[in-house]
Design a protein around this motif. Structure first.
Motif, PDB file in Angstrom:
ATOM      1  N   ALA A 143       0.830  -1.199   0.005  1.00  0.00           N
ATOM      2  CA  ALA A 143      -0.098   0.027   0.004  1.00  0.00           C
ATOM      3  C   ALA A 143       0.884   1.153   0.031  1.00  0.00           C
ATOM      4  O   ALA A 143       0.462   2.252  -0.015  1.00  0.00           O
ATOM      5  CB  ALA A 143      -1.021  -0.028   1.235  1.00  0.00           C
ATOM      6  N   VAL A 151       2.614   2.462   2.444  1.00  0.00           N
ATOM      7  CA  VAL A 151       2.258   3.373   3.820  1.00  0.00           C
ATOM      8  C   VAL A 151       3.516   2.811   4.931  1.00  0.00           C
ATOM      9  O   VAL A 151       3.931   3.777   5.789  1.00  0.00           O
ATOM     10  CB  VAL A 151       1.109   3.137   4.457  1.00  0.00           C
ATOM     11  CG1 VAL A 151       0.057   3.852   3.552  1.00  0.00           C
ATOM     12  CG2 VAL A 151       0.677   1.903   4.825  1.00  0.00           C
ATOM     13  N   CYS A 159       0.608   7.997   6.422  1.00  0.00           N
ATOM     14  CA  CYS A 159      -0.815   7.772   5.918  1.00  0.00           C
ATOM     15  C   CYS A 159      -1.284   9.285   5.811  1.00  0.00           C
ATOM     16  O   CYS A 159      -0.699  10.327   6.080  1.00  0.00           O
ATOM     17  CB  CYS A 159      -1.572   7.021   7.229  1.00  0.00           C
ATOM     18  SG  CYS A 159      -1.053   5.518   7.685  1.00  0.00           S
ATOM     19  N   ALA A 160      -2.516   9.090   4.960  1.00  0.00           N
ATOM     20  CA  ALA A 160      -3.070  10.405   4.514  1.00  0.00           C
ATOM     21  C   ALA A 160      -3.608  11.299   5.938  1.00  0.00           C
ATOM     22  O   ALA A 160      -3.639  12.236   6.108  1.00  0.00           O
ATOM     23  CB  ALA A 160      -4.246  10.097   3.639  1.00  0.00           C
ATOM     24  N   ASP A 161      -4.059  10.195   6.847  1.00  0.00           N
ATOM     25  CA  ASP A 161      -4.528  10.963   7.899  1.00  0.00           C
ATOM     26  C   ASP A 161      -4.621  10.028   9.079  1.00  0.00           C
ATOM     27  O   ASP A 161      -4.564   8.909   9.116  1.00  0.00           O
ATOM     28  CB  ASP A 161      -6.136  11.482   7.698  1.00  0.00           C
ATOM     29  CG  ASP A 161      -6.919  10.395   7.233  1.00  0.00           C
ATOM     30  OD1 ASP A 161      -6.945   9.659   7.537  1.00  0.00           O
ATOM     31  OD2 ASP A 161      -7.919  11.105   6.694  1.00  0.00           O
ATOM     32  N   ASP A 169      -7.402   8.701  10.661  1.00  0.00           N
ATOM     33  CA  ASP A 169      -8.307   7.661  10.404  1.00  0.00           C
ATOM     34  C   ASP A 169      -7.621   6.466   9.714  1.00  0.00           C
ATOM     35  O   ASP A 169      -7.852   5.205  10.040  1.00  0.00           O
ATOM     36  CB  ASP A 169      -9.529   8.155   9.711  1.00  0.00           C
ATOM     37  CG  ASP A 169     -10.304   8.961  10.574  1.00  0.00           C
ATOM     38  OD1 ASP A 169     -10.138   8.880  11.687  1.00  0.00           O
ATOM     39  OD2 ASP A 169     -11.183  10.002  10.095  1.00  0.00           O
ATOM     40  N   GLU A 170      -6.842   6.742   8.592  1.00  0.00           N
ATOM     41  CA  GLU A 170      -6.008   5.595   8.053  1.00  0.00           C
ATOM     42  C   GLU A 170      -5.206   5.061   8.842  1.00  0.00           C
ATOM     43  O   GLU A 170      -5.062   3.760   8.891  1.00  0.00           O
ATOM     44  CB  GLU A 170      -5.299   6.220   6.797  1.00  0.00           C
ATOM     45  CG  GLU A 170      -4.580   5.133   5.811  1.00  0.00           C
ATOM     46  CD  GLU A 170      -3.842   5.722   4.723  1.00  0.00           C
ATOM     47  OE1 GLU A 170      -3.461   4.659   3.961  1.00  0.00           O
ATOM     48  OE2 GLU A 170      -3.765   6.850   4.621  1.00  0.00           O
ATOM     49  N   ARG A 219      -7.065   2.666  11.078  1.00  0.00           N
ATOM     50  CA  ARG A 219      -7.789   1.436  10.250  1.00  0.00           C
ATOM     51  C   ARG A 219      -6.370   0.402  10.309  1.00  0.00           C
ATOM     52  O   ARG A 219      -6.685  -0.873  10.561  1.00  0.00           O
ATOM     53  CB  ARG A 219      -8.044   1.578   8.988  1.00  0.00           C
ATOM     54  CG  ARG A 219      -9.450   2.495   9.021  1.00  0.00           C
ATOM     55  CD  ARG A 219     -10.166   2.338   7.620  1.00  0.00           C
ATOM     56  NE  ARG A 219      -9.182   3.312   6.640  1.00  0.00           N
ATOM     57  CZ  ARG A 219      -9.305   4.678   6.370  1.00  0.00           C
ATOM     58  NH1 ARG A 219     -10.085   5.346   7.198  1.00  0.00           N
ATOM     59  NH2 ARG A 219      -8.628   5.096   5.541  1.00  0.00           N
ATOM     60  N   HIS A 220      -5.201   0.971   9.867  1.00  0.00           N
ATOM     61  CA  HIS A 220      -4.152  -0.198   9.852  1.00  0.00           C
ATOM     62  C   HIS A 220      -3.840  -0.742  11.417  1.00  0.00           C
ATOM     63  O   HIS A 220      -3.407  -1.727  11.524  1.00  0.00           O
ATOM     64  CB  HIS A 220      -2.881   0.516   9.323  1.00  0.00           C
ATOM     65  CG  HIS A 220      -3.167   0.969   7.705  1.00  0.00           C
ATOM     66  ND1 HIS A 220      -3.494   0.193   6.790  1.00  0.00           N
ATOM     67  CD2 HIS A 220      -2.946   1.992   7.296  1.00  0.00           C
ATOM     68  CE1 HIS A 220      -3.330   0.453   5.560  1.00  0.00           C
ATOM     69  NE2 HIS A 220      -2.998   1.756   5.741  1.00  0.00           N
TER      70      HIS A 220
END
Length: 115
Positions: free
Chosen positions: A34, A36, A81-83, A85-86, A89-90
């Motif tokens: 991904a 990240v 990560c973008a933010d 929240d991401e 999630r990971h």
């Protein structure tokens, strides 16, 4: 994008983290794919730690972890990560989240020559 550190906490003796290695490999590979994953590592047990404190201008080194607790820092992941929240999630995908704790903390931008 921003960097987040995922600090992995486990209770000593609760579970052999190596028996879940296939799950860890799968999650780590998916984070790489991904794009990240910045870095990750398992840490030695708390008994291998040495804690340094400076008191009254003198450095003191003590064998063992900073604090006595049931949970110990077992490893970490650094994700880009973008933010938040991401990153959360990971973090929830890590096997240890089911029986330990994963702390997600932003990395200060520009610190340590990255970001």
């Amino acid at each position: 994008m921003a960097e987040y550190v995922l600090l992995l906490y486990a209770e000593d003796g609760e579970r052999d983290r190596w028996e879940e290695m296939p799950l860890w490999v799968e999650v780590t590979k998916s984070l790489q794919e991904a794009g990240v994953l910045v870095d990750n590592a398992a840490l030695e047990s708390p008994e291998a730690a040495t804690t340094v404190r400076v008191r009254g201008g003198a450095a003191e080194a003590t064998d063992g972890p900073f604090a006595t607790t049931k949970e110990f820092l077992a490893g970490y992941y650094v994700l880009d990560c973008a933010d938040l929240d991401e990153a959360l999630r990971h973090a929830a995908r890590l096997p240890l989240a089911r029986y330990g704790a994963v702390e997600v903390r932003p990395v200060v931008a520009g610190w340590g020559g990255r970001g």
